[in-house]
Design a protein around this motif. Sequence first.
Motif, PDB file in Angstrom:
ATOM      1  N   ASN A  27       0.644  -1.355   0.017  1.00  0.00           N
ATOM      2  CA  ASN A  27      -0.051  -0.037  -0.018  1.00  0.00           C
ATOM      3  C   ASN A  27       0.593   1.475  -0.013  1.00  0.00           C
ATOM      4  O   ASN A  27       0.446   2.216  -0.688  1.00  0.00           O
ATOM      5  CB  ASN A  27      -0.799   0.100   0.991  1.00  0.00           C
ATOM      6  N   ASP A  30       1.638   1.657  -3.642  1.00  0.00           N
ATOM      7  CA  ASP A  30       0.537   1.975  -4.231  1.00  0.00           C
ATOM      8  C   ASP A  30       0.485   3.580  -3.875  1.00  0.00           C
ATOM      9  O   ASP A  30       0.183   4.342  -5.021  1.00  0.00           O
ATOM     10  CB  ASP A  30      -0.488   1.344  -3.870  1.00  0.00           C
ATOM     11  N   ASN A  58      -5.325   5.863   1.582  1.00  0.00           N
ATOM     12  CA  ASN A  58      -5.244   4.478   1.121  1.00  0.00           C
ATOM     13  C   ASN A  58      -5.604   3.536   2.138  1.00  0.00           C
ATOM     14  O   ASN A  58      -4.559   3.479   2.973  1.00  0.00           O
ATOM     15  CB  ASN A  58      -3.776   4.608   0.406  1.00  0.00           C
ATOM     16  N   PRO A 115      -7.661  -0.935  -6.017  1.00  0.00           N
ATOM     17  CA  PRO A 115      -6.144  -0.939  -6.034  1.00  0.00           C
ATOM     18  C   PRO A 115      -5.937  -0.993  -7.707  1.00  0.00           C
ATOM     19  O   PRO A 115      -4.699  -0.740  -8.061  1.00  0.00           O
ATOM     20  CB  PRO A 115      -5.773  -1.976  -5.576  1.00  0.00           C
ATOM     21  N   TYR A 118      -6.128   3.197 -10.238  1.00  0.00           N
ATOM     22  CA  TYR A 118      -5.341   4.688  -9.732  1.00  0.00           C
ATOM     23  C   TYR A 118      -5.185   5.352 -10.909  1.00  0.00           C
ATOM     24  O   TYR A 118      -5.111   6.616 -10.906  1.00  0.00           O
ATOM     25  CB  TYR A 118      -4.221   4.393  -8.893  1.00  0.00           C
ATOM     26  N   SER A 163       7.391  -2.678  -6.533  1.00  0.00           N
ATOM     27  CA  SER A 163       6.440  -3.729  -6.614  1.00  0.00           C
ATOM     28  C   SER A 163       6.809  -4.700  -7.832  1.00  0.00           C
ATOM     29  O   SER A 163       7.089  -4.085  -8.967  1.00  0.00           O
ATOM     30  CB  SER A 163       5.066  -2.976  -6.724  1.00  0.00           C
ATOM     31  N   ARG A 166       1.226  -8.084  -8.510  1.00  0.00           N
ATOM     32  CA  ARG A 166       0.240  -7.472  -8.026  1.00  0.00           C
ATOM     33  C   ARG A 166      -0.767  -8.793  -7.735  1.00  0.00           C
ATOM     34  O   ARG A 166      -0.724  -9.901  -8.439  1.00  0.00           O
ATOM     35  CB  ARG A 166      -0.596  -6.286  -8.387  1.00  0.00           C
ATOM     36  N   ARG A 181      -7.634  -7.199  -3.911  1.00  0.00           N
ATOM     37  CA  ARG A 181      -6.441  -6.840  -4.896  1.00  0.00           C
ATOM     38  C   ARG A 181      -6.500  -7.822  -6.286  1.00  0.00           C
ATOM     39  O   ARG A 181      -5.823  -7.568  -7.099  1.00  0.00           O
ATOM     40  CB  ARG A 181      -5.075  -7.340  -4.285  1.00  0.00           C
TER      41      ARG A 181
END
Length: 452
Positions: A27, A30, A58, A115, A118, A163, A166, A181
Amino acid sequence: MPIAFSIFVENMENKALYIETYGCQMNVNDSEVVAAIMQPEGYRLTERMEDADVIFVNTCSIRENAEQRIWGRLDVFRLEKRRNPALLVGVLGCMAERLKEELLEKGIVDLVAGPDAYRSLPLLVAQAETGQKGINVLLSREETYADISPVRMDKNGVSAFVSIMRGCNNMCSYCVVPYTRGAERSRNPETILHEVRELFDKGYREVTLLGQNVDSYHWSEGTTSMSFAQLMEQVALVDPLLRVRFATSHPKDMSDEVLHTMAKYPNICKHIHLPVQSGSTRILELMNRKYTREMYLERIAKVREILPDCTVSTDVIAGFCTETEQDHHDTLSLMKEVGFDMGFMFQYSERPNTKAARHFKDDVPEQEKNRRLNEIITLHNELSLQNNEQEIGKVREVLVEGVSKRSAEELFGRTSQNKVVVFPKNNYKVGDYVNVKIERCSSATLMGAPQI
Ligand code: 5AD
Ligand code: SF4
């Protein structure tokens, strides 16, 4: 561990965006992606919530108390809105995905983005500015934000999260993540390596490769393919001065190839986060973890064989459905057998619509869950202290991350094994590698002196 912090972004018309982040490192990353998406729209960083024209929170849904905390924050933002009626409030992340309309119905929330949504934030904000509530909670099979260079929120400029994938396909029966997610997907390795090189050139000295289950990272394109071990090797080769960490591993998938790659490169940190959740095979089966107690212990034996100097941290859940005193004791005995160095321990919290919520009764009384959790924490602290005591007298290379909270005359950093070390500042600075001789410890921290 839940974390909460904020960034502030201000655009050319002096409109400010304030982001508060809860939940996991994923997060955090993110929110950095969100900041990067808002930046080309004319937003830049500023630092006061009171100045905000737009607030993004978030969110995390992992346990009920995580969500409760966020409802509490929404009440605070409601007051802020009273002061500034033009203020817009957006809820992002896992709770947005899980509660959608319920959040919008609250009145105070102007937009909701899951998620994978964005990229649509600038649009949703523009829409909300015209008084229309915006919502996008579509989950995607492809979105990895691969091309986006996150705006870094870390304070030290030394360690960053990258990342690499995902979503999650594991379907642990207690967990909301696959629902919030979505399905697992891996990020293009070229974009990962590009991001890592950029970080190194900016002075970063540590990257943590993030995924819900890094061992199942897999990229294929044409005739070429890449496993997690191969990706990690490529990242390690970016520069010997760049430390590489990763999280989270899954006991059912952690391969010997990964362990051998860790052994081969000194700059791959000797620490593995390997959540066990329970020491009882019966409970592990109900949790749909797809390994037994014995299989977990076999993986630990392999870690010890290939990487004798490697620490292991874990996650434990106390009081899962039908857990008996014997199951609980199995968890305690496994913890003793492994001797975890670090850990995150939780009371089971039923999450709506998960397999456990649909099929099992949350039948361990609250008080009992709490007692078991406390026993687990007490044992864990004893084990960590014992492990830390073994460090006394050793010289460890520490990457300096910042000034100690307790004294401006001391710095802190981590060893390759992920243990926090505090030592006198002398002439060292953030980002330096310092050899520190360990002299004292608590269950959470090592203390020592630099070796000249
Ligand atoms: N209740 C309690 N703990 C949970 N975790 C995940 N879901 C739940 C739940 N419903 C814990 C697991 C996981 C960590 C991130 O959070 O231990 O590894
Ligand atoms: Fe992270 Fe899980 Fe919380 Fe979502 S629910 S923010 S994936 S910890």
